[in-house]
Design a protein around this motif. Structure first.
Motif, PDB file in Angstrom:
ATOM      1  N   LYS A   1      52.166  17.860  61.799  1.00  0.00           N
ATOM      2  CA  LYS A   1      50.841  17.455  62.244  1.00  0.00           C
ATOM      3  C   LYS A   1      50.991  16.515  63.434  1.00  0.00           C
ATOM      4  O   LYS A   1      51.759  15.553  63.386  1.00  0.00           O
ATOM      5  N   TYR A   2      50.239  16.801  64.514  1.00  0.00           N
ATOM      6  CA  TYR A   2      50.274  15.980  65.713  1.00  0.00           C
ATOM      7  C   TYR A   2      48.962  15.204  65.843  1.00  0.00           C
ATOM      8  O   TYR A   2      47.884  15.791  65.767  1.00  0.00           O
ATOM      9  N   ASN A   3      49.054  13.898  66.030  1.00  0.00           N
ATOM     10  CA  ASN A   3      47.894  13.056  66.317  1.00  0.00           C
ATOM     11  C   ASN A   3      48.082  12.460  67.710  1.00  0.00           C
ATOM     12  O   ASN A   3      48.995  11.647  67.924  1.00  0.00           O
ATOM     13  N   SER A   4      47.256  12.877  68.656  1.00  0.00           N
ATOM     14  CA  SER A   4      47.445  12.468  70.049  1.00  0.00           C
ATOM     15  C   SER A   4      46.785  11.122  70.318  1.00  0.00           C
ATOM     16  O   SER A   4      45.808  10.744  69.666  1.00  0.00           O
ATOM     17  N   TRP A   5      47.338  10.413  71.310  1.00  0.00           N
ATOM     18  CA  TRP A   5      46.729   9.147  71.725  1.00  0.00           C
ATOM     19  C   TRP A   5      45.302   9.389  72.235  1.00  0.00           C
ATOM     20  O   TRP A   5      44.369   8.667  71.879  1.00  0.00           O
ATOM     21  N   GLU A   6      45.158  10.417  73.056  1.00  0.00           N
ATOM     22  CA  GLU A   6      43.906  10.653  73.771  1.00  0.00           C
ATOM     23  C   GLU A   6      42.796  11.199  72.879  1.00  0.00           C
ATOM     24  O   GLU A   6      41.633  10.794  72.996  1.00  0.00           O
TER      25      GLU A   6
ATOM     26  N   ASP B   1      47.491   9.395  45.696  1.00  0.00           N
ATOM     27  CA  ASP B   1      46.460  10.386  46.020  1.00  0.00           C
ATOM     28  C   ASP B   1      46.766  11.166  47.296  1.00  0.00           C
ATOM     29  O   ASP B   1      45.951  11.969  47.751  1.00  0.00           O
ATOM     30  N   GLY B   2      47.947  10.931  47.881  1.00  0.00           N
ATOM     31  CA  GLY B   2      48.338  11.664  49.080  1.00  0.00           C
ATOM     32  C   GLY B   2      48.052  10.939  50.374  1.00  0.00           C
ATOM     33  O   GLY B   2      48.564  11.327  51.433  1.00  0.00           O
ATOM     34  N   LYS B   3      47.222   9.893  50.321  1.00  0.00           N
ATOM     35  CA  LYS B   3      46.950   9.126  51.532  1.00  0.00           C
ATOM     36  C   LYS B   3      48.220   8.428  52.016  1.00  0.00           C
ATOM     37  O   LYS B   3      49.085   8.064  51.231  1.00  0.00           O
ATOM     38  N   LEU B   4      48.269   8.233  53.323  1.00  0.00           N
ATOM     39  CA  LEU B   4      49.426   7.582  53.927  1.00  0.00           C
ATOM     40  C   LEU B   4      48.965   6.391  54.752  1.00  0.00           C
ATOM     41  O   LEU B   4      48.097   6.529  55.616  1.00  0.00           O
ATOM     42  N   PHE B   5      49.536   5.219  54.466  1.00  0.00           N
ATOM     43  CA  PHE B   5      49.304   4.042  55.292  1.00  0.00           C
ATOM     44  C   PHE B   5      50.562   3.777  56.111  1.00  0.00           C
ATOM     45  O   PHE B   5      51.682   3.880  55.600  1.00  0.00           O
ATOM     46  N   VAL B   6      50.365   3.430  57.370  1.00  0.00           N
ATOM     47  CA  VAL B   6      51.484   3.193  58.282  1.00  0.00           C
ATOM     48  C   VAL B   6      51.317   1.818  58.921  1.00  0.00           C
ATOM     49  O   VAL B   6      50.252   1.501  59.461  1.00  0.00           O
ATOM     50  N   VAL B   7      52.378   1.014  58.843  1.00  0.00           N
ATOM     51  CA  VAL B   7      52.360  -0.346  59.378  1.00  0.00           C
ATOM     52  C   VAL B   7      52.979  -0.345  60.773  1.00  0.00           C
ATOM     53  O   VAL B   7      54.125   0.083  60.956  1.00  0.00           O
TER      54      VAL B   7
ATOM     55  N   GLU C   1      45.702   4.565  58.764  1.00  0.00           N
ATOM     56  CA  GLU C   1      45.468   5.329  57.538  1.00  0.00           C
ATOM     57  C   GLU C   1      45.342   6.815  57.869  1.00  0.00           C
ATOM     58  O   GLU C   1      44.572   7.206  58.744  1.00  0.00           O
ATOM     59  N   PHE C   2      46.124   7.633  57.159  1.00  0.00           N
ATOM     60  CA  PHE C   2      46.094   9.084  57.325  1.00  0.00           C
ATOM     61  C   PHE C   2      45.680   9.723  55.999  1.00  0.00           C
ATOM     62  O   PHE C   2      45.993   9.196  54.924  1.00  0.00           O
ATOM     63  N   ASP C   3      44.998  10.870  56.068  1.00  0.00           N
ATOM     64  CA  ASP C   3      44.642  11.567  54.834  1.00  0.00           C
ATOM     65  C   ASP C   3      45.832  12.385  54.330  1.00  0.00           C
ATOM     66  O   ASP C   3      46.930  12.326  54.901  1.00  0.00           O
ATOM     67  N   ASP C   4      45.631  13.150  53.264  1.00  0.00           N
ATOM     68  CA  ASP C   4      46.744  13.883  52.657  1.00  0.00           C
ATOM     69  C   ASP C   4      47.239  15.038  53.523  1.00  0.00           C
ATOM     70  O   ASP C   4      48.282  15.634  53.228  1.00  0.00           O
ATOM     71  N   LYS C   5      46.507  15.347  54.612  1.00  0.00           N
ATOM     72  CA  LYS C   5      46.955  16.367  55.568  1.00  0.00           C
ATOM     73  C   LYS C   5      47.522  15.712  56.828  1.00  0.00           C
ATOM     74  O   LYS C   5      47.810  16.385  57.807  1.00  0.00           O
ATOM     75  N   TYR C   6      47.654  14.389  56.788  1.00  0.00           N
ATOM     76  CA  TYR C   6      48.205  13.573  57.877  1.00  0.00           C
ATOM     77  C   TYR C   6      47.303  13.521  59.108  1.00  0.00           C
ATOM     78  O   TYR C   6      47.778  13.322  60.227  1.00  0.00           O
ATOM     79  N   ASN C   7      45.996  13.671  58.893  1.00  0.00           N
ATOM     80  CA  ASN C   7      45.034  13.421  59.963  1.00  0.00           C
ATOM     81  C   ASN C   7      44.738  11.923  60.005  1.00  0.00           C
ATOM     82  O   ASN C   7      44.503  11.302  58.960  1.00  0.00           O
ATOM     83  N   LEU C   8      44.740  11.342  61.196  1.00  0.00           N
ATOM     84  CA  LEU C   8      44.436   9.920  61.326  1.00  0.00           C
ATOM     85  C   LEU C   8      42.967   9.680  60.994  1.00  0.00           C
ATOM     86  O   LEU C   8      42.076  10.266  61.606  1.00  0.00           O
ATOM     87  N   LYS C   9      42.701   8.793  60.021  1.00  0.00           N
ATOM     88  CA  LYS C   9      41.335   8.518  59.587  1.00  0.00           C
ATOM     89  C   LYS C   9      40.853   7.134  60.002  1.00  0.00           C
ATOM     90  O   LYS C   9      39.650   6.907  60.139  1.00  0.00           O
ATOM     91  N   ASN C  10      41.790   6.210  60.198  1.00  0.00           N
ATOM     92  CA  ASN C  10      41.374   4.859  60.562  1.00  0.00           C
ATOM     93  C   ASN C  10      42.572   4.093  61.114  1.00  0.00           C
ATOM     94  O   ASN C  10      43.726   4.414  60.807  1.00  0.00           O
ATOM     95  N   ALA C  11      42.286   3.078  61.922  1.00  0.00           N
ATOM     96  CA  ALA C  11      43.322   2.178  62.433  1.00  0.00           C
ATOM     97  C   ALA C  11      42.681   0.819  62.674  1.00  0.00           C
ATOM     98  O   ALA C  11      41.663   0.729  63.367  1.00  0.00           O
TER      99      ALA C  11
END
Length: 511
Positions: A298-303, A334-340, A381-391
């Motif tokens: 899964k790619y999450n772009s800056w732009e 629950d599959g969510k991913l938090f990244v520091v 914060e990413f969902d279980d599909k690794y889409n960025l949901k919040n920062a």
């Protein structure tokens, strides 16, 4: 087990003072964990000078309430120095450099203080790069760069070595259950390679390896390398392009044990980009199996993705924060991913400009006209599909991390690696429940306000539903200080008073 040993202690205390500490390095101390619970601490120091050629050294083990459990004392050459230490759940290991015998000595101790195994190897011209590395960038605040635990199986060291004009690396495995050691030497065609340890599974040592053919070449490739420490063979070597539309440079891994997969996070670049010079397109999260085969990506772009949550441009630079360095990935049930993450950026150094002006008049300086500052903390914060949901950005002081000329000439990626090696980021550690349902991210800061001026220790706590921040003030006259995780809601503070030759420990509540 340590828990059995500690059960003999019938009293509890929150403070401890240790006298006759002639010298110590706080990097040679650490926590003893059982699953996610703190069970104790260890630290190593010079306790006496026997004669001109011999010193007494002490390895001190404490329980979680900083009660003394055991002292391990031994005498050895005054030219003995402890380079690194690690703990793997059932034993402790220490890598010593003995200048008298010209050897690197790895000693493995059981938790009750008994020496289990000792491994010795000579250091020579092949390990000259390692010796230079310790002299130049191995600081008291830096994290382990060469010795890491492999769970209850043992330990691994990843050492830079040179052979003629070739610069490469060597992986050494040390068992903590039997007297067994072996060495892995890569068979790379490239003349120059540099390995960084990313993590391990129950059978794999996982490295990021940069390779190039000429010393000054900008044509650097990145590889995700897996070495099976059970079979002693290379499991996979995944190049940065890997037949994909983007180049991928890994920076962090997490073992998804229940799923039999490895989650890898890193920056991704355009196909023709120079990975150590050009800007990245965003952050990618890739899952692979233990054979190195891609399961998902899964790619999450800056732009397109990060810009929805942060004031970031297409080159990955966030307003007033700079570039992001990822410290930790936390996968919830629950599959969510938090990244520091933590910000860092280059800014003009008024002092550096002045010193360079003096140098032009005939003086000498190694100061740069710019400096590197580490900025705010970021929780993604990413969902279980690794889409960025919040920062979310958590403010802290912009603290100077590097002010020499290195900041003038190196790329953002090279600077990030340097800051990590020297322990210059403010991030300290993360504590969590076994399943990561609750966790706390901890970092240091230096506050300059009317009410208080000095160092603080801070936490960003997640209780399963929301984040709460806390901090404590760390004003002290100590020569050096280090903060360790402790029992829930607390931290252990270690202070070294060089002139008084003592170390003091105290447990403090946070929040």
């Amino acid at each position: 087990m340590l828990s059995t040993l500690l059960s003999t202690q019938v009293f509890s205390q929150a403070k401890l003072s240790v006298e006759n500490v002639h010298a110590t390095y706080l990097r040679n101390s650490g926590t003893i964990m059982e699953r996610s619970a703190i069970k104790g601490y260890f630290f190593f120091y010079l306790s006496d000078k026997i004669n001109r050629s011999t010193n007494e050294y002490t390895l001190q083990i404490l329980d979680e309430n900083v009660n003394k459990v055991i002292d391990i004392k031994f005498q050895d050459s005054k030219q003995l120095s402890l380079l690194e230490a690690a703990y793997n759940g059932s034993s402790l290991c220490f890598l010593f450099k003995n200048e008298e015998t010209k050897t690197l000595d790895m000693k493995v101790y059981s938790i009750d203080g008994k020496l289990k195994y000792s491994y010795t190897r000579e250091y020579d011209k092949r390990t000259e790069a390692l010796m230079k590395q310790y002299q130049s960038v191995h600081t008291d605040e830096g994290t382990n760069q060469n010795v890491f635990d492999l769970g209850d199986k043992g330990y691994v060291s990843v050492l830079p070595v040179s052979e003629g004009k070739q610069r490469t690396y060597q992986v050494d495995y040390y068992s903590s259950t039997t007297k067994k050691q072996w060495t892995f030497n890569p068979q790379d065609e490239e003349k120059y390679s540099m390995a960084e340890y990313l993590g391990s599974t129950d059978s794999l040592i996982i490295l990021q390896v940069f390779k190039k053919n000429r010393a000054l070449s900008g044509a650097i490739t990145s590889h995700l390398v897996g070495i099976n420490f059970m079979t002693r063979k290379l499991a996979f070597d995944i190049p940065d392009d890997n037949g994909d539309e983007y180049k991928f440079v890994p920076t962090n891994i997490t073992h998804l044990k229940e799923q039999g997969k490895i989650m890898v996070m890193g920056n991704y670049f355009q196909e023709n980009a120079k990975i150590m010079k050009d800007h990245s397109e965003g952050i990618a999260i890739i899952e692979i199996n233990t054979k190195g085969k891609t399961v998902s990506k899964k790619y999450n772009s800056w732009e397109m993705d990060f810009a929805k949550h942060l004031p970031v441009n297409s080159k990955g630079k966030v307003d007033n924060l700079g570039y992001l360095f990822v410290h930790k990935m936390i996968k919830k049930p629950d599959g969510k991913l938090f990244v520091v993450g933590e910000g860092y950026r280059r800014q003009v150094s008024a002092g550096g400009i002045a010193l360079n002006a003096l140098a032009l008049a005939g003086g000498r300086t190694n100061a740069g006209v710019t400096k590197i500052v580490v900025t705010d903390m970021v929780m993604m914060e990413f969902d279980d599909k690794y889409n960025l949901k919040n920062a979310s950005i958590y403010d802290k002081t912009n603290n100077t991390a590097e002010a020499t000329a290195i900041s003038d000439y190196n790329s953002q990626h090279a600077i990030a690696l340097y800051l990590k090696m020297t322990g210059s980021f403010d991030y300290e550690f993360t504590t969590s429940e076994d399943d990561n349902s609750n966790f706390a991210v901890c970092f240091s800061d230096y506050v300059r306000s009317k009410e208080y001026k000095g160092k603080t220790f801070n936490s960003i706590r997640y209780n399963g539903q929301k984040f709460v921040t806390d901090k404590i003030e760390l004003k002290s006259n100590a020569s050096s200080m280090k903060v360790f995780p402790a029992k829930a809601g607390s931290v252990l503070i270690l202070e070294y008073f060089k002139k008084a030759k003592k170390i003091e420990f105290r447990v403090e509540r946070i929040g």
